[in-house]
Scaffold this active site. Structure first.
Site, PDB file in Angstrom:
ATOM      1  N   LYS A  39     -48.232 -43.229 -10.640  1.00 42.33           N
ATOM      2  CA  LYS A  39     -47.265 -43.398  -9.552  1.00 42.33           C
ATOM      3  C   LYS A  39     -47.740 -42.753  -8.274  1.00 42.33           C
ATOM      4  O   LYS A  39     -47.568 -43.286  -7.200  1.00 42.33           O
ATOM      5  CB  LYS A  39     -45.916 -42.821  -9.993  1.00 42.33           C
ATOM      6  CG  LYS A  39     -44.794 -43.033  -8.984  1.00 42.33           C
ATOM      7  CD  LYS A  39     -44.464 -44.510  -8.855  1.00 42.33           C
ATOM      8  CE  LYS A  39     -43.445 -44.803  -7.775  1.00 42.33           C
ATOM      9  NZ  LYS A  39     -43.506 -46.215  -7.344  1.00 42.33           N
TER      10      LYS A  39
ATOM     11  N   HIS B 178     -62.240 -72.797   3.573  1.00 43.45           N
ATOM     12  CA  HIS B 178     -63.550 -72.231   3.907  1.00 43.45           C
ATOM     13  C   HIS B 178     -64.232 -71.642   2.672  1.00 43.45           C
ATOM     14  O   HIS B 178     -65.030 -70.719   2.793  1.00 43.45           O
ATOM     15  CB  HIS B 178     -63.397 -71.183   5.011  1.00 43.45           C
ATOM     16  CG  HIS B 178     -62.849 -71.778   6.276  1.00 43.45           C
ATOM     17  ND1 HIS B 178     -63.590 -72.618   7.081  1.00 43.45           N
ATOM     18  CD2 HIS B 178     -61.617 -71.709   6.837  1.00 43.45           C
ATOM     19  CE1 HIS B 178     -62.836 -73.023   8.096  1.00 43.45           C
ATOM     20  NE2 HIS B 178     -61.632 -72.487   7.967  1.00 43.45           N
TER      21      HIS B 178
ATOM     22  N   TRP C  62     -32.857 -34.103  -4.995  1.00 41.76           N
ATOM     23  CA  TRP C  62     -33.789 -34.933  -4.227  1.00 41.76           C
ATOM     24  C   TRP C  62     -33.376 -34.694  -2.777  1.00 41.76           C
ATOM     25  O   TRP C  62     -32.339 -35.188  -2.324  1.00 41.76           O
ATOM     26  CB  TRP C  62     -33.634 -36.402  -4.645  1.00 41.76           C
ATOM     27  CG  TRP C  62     -34.711 -37.258  -4.107  1.00 41.76           C
ATOM     28  CD1 TRP C  62     -36.008 -37.296  -4.522  1.00 41.76           C
ATOM     29  CD2 TRP C  62     -34.600 -38.212  -3.051  1.00 41.76           C
ATOM     30  NE1 TRP C  62     -36.699 -38.208  -3.784  1.00 41.76           N
ATOM     31  CE2 TRP C  62     -35.879 -38.793  -2.881  1.00 41.76           C
ATOM     32  CE3 TRP C  62     -33.566 -38.647  -2.233  1.00 41.76           C
ATOM     33  CZ2 TRP C  62     -36.136 -39.766  -1.931  1.00 41.76           C
ATOM     34  CZ3 TRP C  62     -33.816 -39.614  -1.294  1.00 41.76           C
ATOM     35  CH2 TRP C  62     -35.094 -40.166  -1.148  1.00 41.76           C
TER      36      TRP C  62
ATOM     37  N   ASN D 216     -23.954 -34.306  -4.546  1.00 44.85           N
ATOM     38  CA  ASN D 216     -24.876 -35.425  -4.390  1.00 44.85           C
ATOM     39  C   ASN D 216     -24.338 -36.232  -3.217  1.00 44.85           C
ATOM     40  O   ASN D 216     -23.157 -36.561  -3.190  1.00 44.85           O
ATOM     41  CB  ASN D 216     -24.868 -36.266  -5.680  1.00 44.85           C
ATOM     42  CG  ASN D 216     -25.658 -37.546  -5.545  1.00 44.85           C
ATOM     43  OD1 ASN D 216     -26.594 -37.627  -4.750  1.00 44.85           O
ATOM     44  ND2 ASN D 216     -25.297 -38.541  -6.322  1.00 44.85           N
ATOM     45  N   GLY D 217     -25.180 -36.520  -2.214  1.00 45.51           N
ATOM     46  CA  GLY D 217     -24.718 -37.303  -1.065  1.00 45.51           C
ATOM     47  C   GLY D 217     -24.970 -36.562   0.234  1.00 45.51           C
ATOM     48  O   GLY D 217     -25.828 -35.675   0.287  1.00 45.51           O
TER      49      GLY D 217
ATOM     50  N   GLU E 244     -48.859 -58.787  -0.888  1.00 42.11           N
ATOM     51  CA  GLU E 244     -48.019 -57.905  -1.703  1.00 42.11           C
ATOM     52  C   GLU E 244     -47.619 -58.606  -3.008  1.00 42.11           C
ATOM     53  O   GLU E 244     -47.624 -57.993  -4.080  1.00 42.11           O
ATOM     54  CB  GLU E 244     -46.785 -57.473  -0.894  1.00 42.11           C
ATOM     55  CG  GLU E 244     -45.747 -56.663  -1.638  1.00 42.11           C
ATOM     56  CD  GLU E 244     -46.272 -55.372  -2.272  1.00 42.11           C
ATOM     57  OE1 GLU E 244     -47.413 -54.967  -1.988  1.00 42.11           O
ATOM     58  OE2 GLU E 244     -45.532 -54.795  -3.086  1.00 42.11           O
TER      59      GLU E 244
ATOM     60  N   LYS F  24     -48.479 -57.239  -6.812  1.00 42.21           N
ATOM     61  CA  LYS F  24     -47.453 -57.011  -7.848  1.00 42.21           C
ATOM     62  C   LYS F  24     -47.837 -57.718  -9.134  1.00 42.21           C
ATOM     63  O   LYS F  24     -47.741 -57.153 -10.218  1.00 42.21           O
ATOM     64  CB  LYS F  24     -46.079 -57.530  -7.400  1.00 42.21           C
ATOM     65  CG  LYS F  24     -45.291 -56.733  -6.420  1.00 42.21           C
ATOM     66  CD  LYS F  24     -44.770 -55.395  -6.879  1.00 42.21           C
ATOM     67  CE  LYS F  24     -45.762 -54.294  -6.601  1.00 42.21           C
ATOM     68  NZ  LYS F  24     -45.627 -53.572  -5.385  1.00 42.21           N
TER      69      LYS F  24
ATOM     70  N   ARG G 174     -33.258 -38.916 -11.210  1.00 41.70           N
ATOM     71  CA  ARG G 174     -32.480 -39.034  -9.981  1.00 41.70           C
ATOM     72  C   ARG G 174     -32.965 -38.099  -8.877  1.00 41.70           C
ATOM     73  O   ARG G 174     -32.535 -38.200  -7.725  1.00 41.70           O
ATOM     74  CB  ARG G 174     -30.997 -38.730 -10.263  1.00 41.70           C
ATOM     75  CG  ARG G 174     -30.349 -39.682 -11.223  1.00 41.70           C
ATOM     76  CD  ARG G 174     -28.908 -39.300 -11.474  1.00 41.70           C
ATOM     77  NE  ARG G 174     -28.134 -39.339 -10.246  1.00 41.70           N
ATOM     78  CZ  ARG G 174     -27.562 -40.429  -9.764  1.00 41.70           C
ATOM     79  NH1 ARG G 174     -27.658 -41.564 -10.405  1.00 41.70           N
ATOM     80  NH2 ARG G 174     -26.881 -40.378  -8.636  1.00 41.70           N
TER      81      ARG G 174
ATOM     82  N   GLU H 137     -50.838 -55.933 -10.966  1.00 42.98           N
ATOM     83  CA  GLU H 137     -50.627 -54.633 -11.614  1.00 42.98           C
ATOM     84  C   GLU H 137     -49.673 -54.693 -12.797  1.00 42.98           C
ATOM     85  O   GLU H 137     -49.790 -53.884 -13.709  1.00 42.98           O
ATOM     86  CB  GLU H 137     -50.196 -53.553 -10.600  1.00 42.98           C
ATOM     87  CG  GLU H 137     -48.877 -53.765  -9.925  1.00 42.98           C
ATOM     88  CD  GLU H 137     -48.544 -52.597  -8.979  1.00 42.98           C
ATOM     89  OE1 GLU H 137     -47.879 -52.844  -7.981  1.00 42.98           O
ATOM     90  OE2 GLU H 137     -48.947 -51.448  -9.259  1.00 42.98           O
TER      91      GLU H 137
ATOM     92  N   CYS I 230     -29.217 -37.261  -6.237  1.00 42.27           N
ATOM     93  CA  CYS I 230     -29.398 -36.057  -7.049  1.00 42.27           C
ATOM     94  C   CYS I 230     -28.693 -36.263  -8.386  1.00 42.27           C
ATOM     95  O   CYS I 230     -27.878 -37.168  -8.521  1.00 42.27           O
ATOM     96  CB  CYS I 230     -28.767 -34.851  -6.362  1.00 42.27           C
ATOM     97  SG  CYS I 230     -29.380 -34.603  -4.694  1.00 42.27           S
TER      98      CYS I 230
HETATM   99  C1  F6R Z   1     -48.264 -50.772  -5.905  1.00 37.56           C
HETATM  100  C2  F6R Z   1     -48.196 -49.350  -5.632  1.00 37.56           C
HETATM  101  C3  F6R Z   1     -49.361 -48.693  -5.005  1.00 37.56           C
HETATM  102  C4  F6R Z   1     -48.888 -47.685  -3.943  1.00 37.56           C
HETATM  103  C5  F6R Z   1     -50.067 -46.887  -3.375  1.00 37.56           C
HETATM  104  C6  F6R Z   1     -49.638 -45.950  -2.269  1.00 37.56           C
HETATM  105  O1  F6R Z   1     -47.083 -51.246  -6.445  1.00 37.56           O
HETATM  106  O2  F6R Z   1     -47.216 -48.728  -5.909  1.00 37.56           O
HETATM  107  O3  F6R Z   1     -50.215 -49.624  -4.439  1.00 37.56           O
HETATM  108  O4  F6R Z   1     -48.240 -48.398  -2.922  1.00 37.56           O
HETATM  109  O5  F6R Z   1     -50.660 -46.151  -4.399  1.00 37.56           O
HETATM  110  O6  F6R Z   1     -48.686 -45.052  -2.721  1.00 37.56           O
HETATM  111  P1  F6R Z   1     -47.773 -44.233  -1.716  1.00 37.56           P
HETATM  112  O7  F6R Z   1     -46.900 -45.213  -1.002  1.00 37.56           O
HETATM  113  O8  F6R Z   1     -47.018 -43.288  -2.571  1.00 37.56           O
HETATM  114  O9  F6R Z   1     -48.707 -43.551  -0.762  1.00 37.56           O
END
Ligand code: F6R
Length: 608
Positions: free
Chosen positions: A603, A504, A74, A100-101, A481, A485, A27, A488, A2
């Site tokens: 996000k 193949h 949070w 916070n905590g 994964e 990364k 935060r 993107e 937080c």
């Molecule tokens: C990649 C990334 C996305 C999320 C996906 C699911 O770095 O961040 O692929 O993993 O959009 O998002 P959440 O986990 O929030 O359901």
């Protein structure tokens, strides 16, 4: 995690409090509130949601005063709501606190205070602190706070106001950050430097157990014994923008570096007495598991990749068949989900609409459900029958890093927990993994220490058009994964292949200009993996190998090696993904991309 602020001086406290909270909103952002000493008492305004909601309330109910505290939340104990938002007061708002905590022994203290007639309004652990201060009040603010601290256990930053001493704020901390900004005729309190940097660059950094008595005329700091401490003034040299990121150039790098703490926090909440694994929120017994025919894991993107690793974990330790499906595909294919299916959905944000829809569909078909999420009170957390929280803290960068590693940790522990209940793992196996998980943060640190070497390797990638990632078994899931990364953040085409599958068809694409990242941590398929690496080396591709630091063989076949500390094959993915995150990060930065907000992405994806 937080955000906390405090102000005492000659100006309108609420102006600084709101401005400081805005700078700390990264935060936590599920609710916000302030308390100001106004017209002879401490007045509180707080509101669920973003800070803008609180600002709206303050337009119609402004708080005027020269001393106050504020908080952006949070949630940990008690979902996000107006009433659970901080600040919290005692029965008469005589003592008001922000926190916070986590107060670990709050249940026991709350019970005691309830018996004494205290009336609680919220579900938070924090509120007990205010009531405890009221109960222990001896007329001396500092002495009362000291008595409160002596009673509570856990981790905290706590900031107190006392209506009887309206010129003073007292704050203290344990395992959570707190700084005091030193002004002229005014002083500031904050969880982090960005909140104060536009007012002062002179700060005290409080150590665990220290208490600061903050007035407009000065700040006195005491140790746990109540003895005065002479503090060194730190001069902040960062810019305001850099400060928000804790000195890191990007949130993504900051979050990569937060992984030791995020992993430690997530491991620790699931270790009970005798180092057994516990999942309090599941409340399962053996018959619950015996009634399950299969497990469906569904998620999107990075969370889906965590699901692919979890399949290995659950099938190995709990011996239950696991199917992993992309959430946006699952509900359009008439799935064979029944009431004997356990649906596990994974989502950092808890708001991804595809994952939420898949969860609803699985439940409609009769499945029991668990959400693994980083967001308390999120839509997915509310929809699922049971919730497991990852303790990664807010993840701001679009590319998921610390959320992913904490998902792996939580899912590995879940698999062992199921195995423990079913009797498909021995106590010794559980203890071995628990021990390995407990030392994992140090091993992550070790990889992070090597980040400049990885930054150097990124130079090889900045100009290429395609990169292949290969691995076998769990390493294949990690390769996926790694490739995501890179795509993107750097906008370079990257693809992951199971090592044995290249020949193949895909081998036709391997040319000297196509670097290959080869993950080789799984001992049972090691020799096969080395053969796959030689297949690509024979086409003159550069190969960056990721393997254990004691593996002398890998380096014979690759052009560059990234070494990770030796761990078991199940723990390895939690380490091997970190160099891939760094590689993607540095490649993106070197290509001049906005790595925190890559193009076309968001996000939290709340559209189908
Ligand atoms: C990649 C990334 C996305 C999320 C996906 C699911 O770095 O961040 O692929 O993993 O959009 O998002 P959440 O986990 O929030 O359901």
């Amino acid at each position: 995690m937080c955000g906390i602020v405090g102000y005492v001086g000659e100006k309108e406290a609420s102006d600084f409090l709101i401005e400081g909270l805005r700078r700390l909103e990264y935060r936590g952002y599920d609710s916000a509130g302030i308390a100001v000493y106004d017209q002879g008492k401490i007045q509180i305004e707080k509101k669920m949601g973003r800070l803008a909601n609180l600002e709206k309330v303050l337009e119609t109910h402004p708080l005027h005063g020269k001393i106050g505290i504020g908080h952006t939340r949070w949630a940990t104990h008690g979902g996000p709501s107006d009433v659970n938002a901080h600040p919290h007061g005692d029965c008469h708002n005589h003592f008001v606190v922000v926190h916070n905590g986590i107060i670990e022994n709050y249940m026991e203290i709350k019970k005691e205070l309830l018996e004494k007639g205290h009336i609680f309004k919220s579900e938070t652990d924090t509120e007990v602190v205010a009531h405890l201060a009221e109960e222990l009040d001896d007329g001396d603010f500092l002495s009362t706070v000291r008595k409160v601290i002596a009673r509570i256990t856990g981790s905290y930053t706590l900031v107190f106001m006392d209506a009887a001493q309206p010129d003073t704020i007292i704050c203290t901390k344990k395992d959570n950050p707190l700084i005091i900004g030193l002004g002229q005729g005014e002083n500031f309190i904050a969880s982090d430097i960005p909140a104060v940097i536009s007012h002062t660059r002179r700060i005290y950094i409080l150590n665990d157990g220290e208490m600061a008595v903050v007035r407009k005329t000065g700040v006195s700091v005491y140790d746990g014994e109540g003895l005065p401490v002479s503090k060194k003034i730190h001069e902040v040299t960062w810019s305001a923008e850099a400060a928000e990121k804790g000195g890191y150039p990007h949130f993504m790098l900051k979050e990569i570096y937060e992984q030791p703490k995020a992993v430690r926090d997530t491991v620790n909440i699931h270790i009970g007495q005798d180092s057994q694994i516990v999942f309090d929120t599941l409340n399962w017994n053996k018959s619950d598991l015996m009634g399950m025919d299969n497990i469906l894991i569904t998620a999107c993107g990075t969370a889906y990749h965590a699901g692919l690793v979890a399949k290995h974990y659950i099938e190995q330790f709990a011996r239950i068949p696991v199917e992993v499906d992309i959430a946006s595909e699952y509900r359009y294919r008439r799935p064979l989900t029944t009431e004997r299916t356990l649906a596990v959905v994974i989502s950092q944000s808890g708001e991804t609409i595809d994952t939420l829809a898949a969860l609803k569909e699985a439940r409609r078909l009769g499945a029991r459900s668990i959400a693994v999420t980083n967001s308390i009170g999120s839509s997915i957390a509310r929809e699922a029958d049971r919730v497991i929280y990852t303790l990664a803290g807010p993840e701001i960068a679009v590319a998921s890093t610390k959320a992913y590693t904490t998902q792996l940790v939580a899912l590995l522990m879940l698999a062992l927990y199921m195995g423990q209940l079913k009797g498909t793992v021995t106590n010794e196996q559980v203890q071995d993994v628990v021990k390995a998980l407990q030392t994992l943060p140090e091993k992550i640190e070790k990889i992070l220490e090597n980040s400049q070497y990885i930054a150097g390797l990124a130079d090889h990638l900045t100009k290429v058009k395609d990169v292949f990632y290969i691995g076998r078994s769990i390493d294949y899931a990690i390769a996926m994964e790694g490739a995501l990364k890179l795509k993107e953040i750097s906008y370079i085409h990257a693809e992951a292949y199971a090592g044995g599958e290249l020949k193949h068809g895909t081998l036709a694409l391997i040319v000297p200009e196509t670097p290959v990242i080869a993950v080789a941590t799984q001992d049972d398929v090691k020799s096969k993996m080395y053969s796959n690496i030689q297949e690509v080396r024979a086409r003159n591709a550069e190969v960056i190998g990721i393997g254990f630091d004691d593996d002398r063989e890998l380096e014979k076949y690759v052009t560059e090696t990234i070494r990770i500390p030796r761990v078991s094959g199940f723990i390895a993915p939690i380490l091997s993904v970190i160099p891939m995150q760094l590689l993607a990060y540095y490649t993106g930065v070197k290509r001049g991309n906005d790595v925190d907000k890559p193009r076309n992405l968001a996000k939290s994806v709340t559209v189908e």
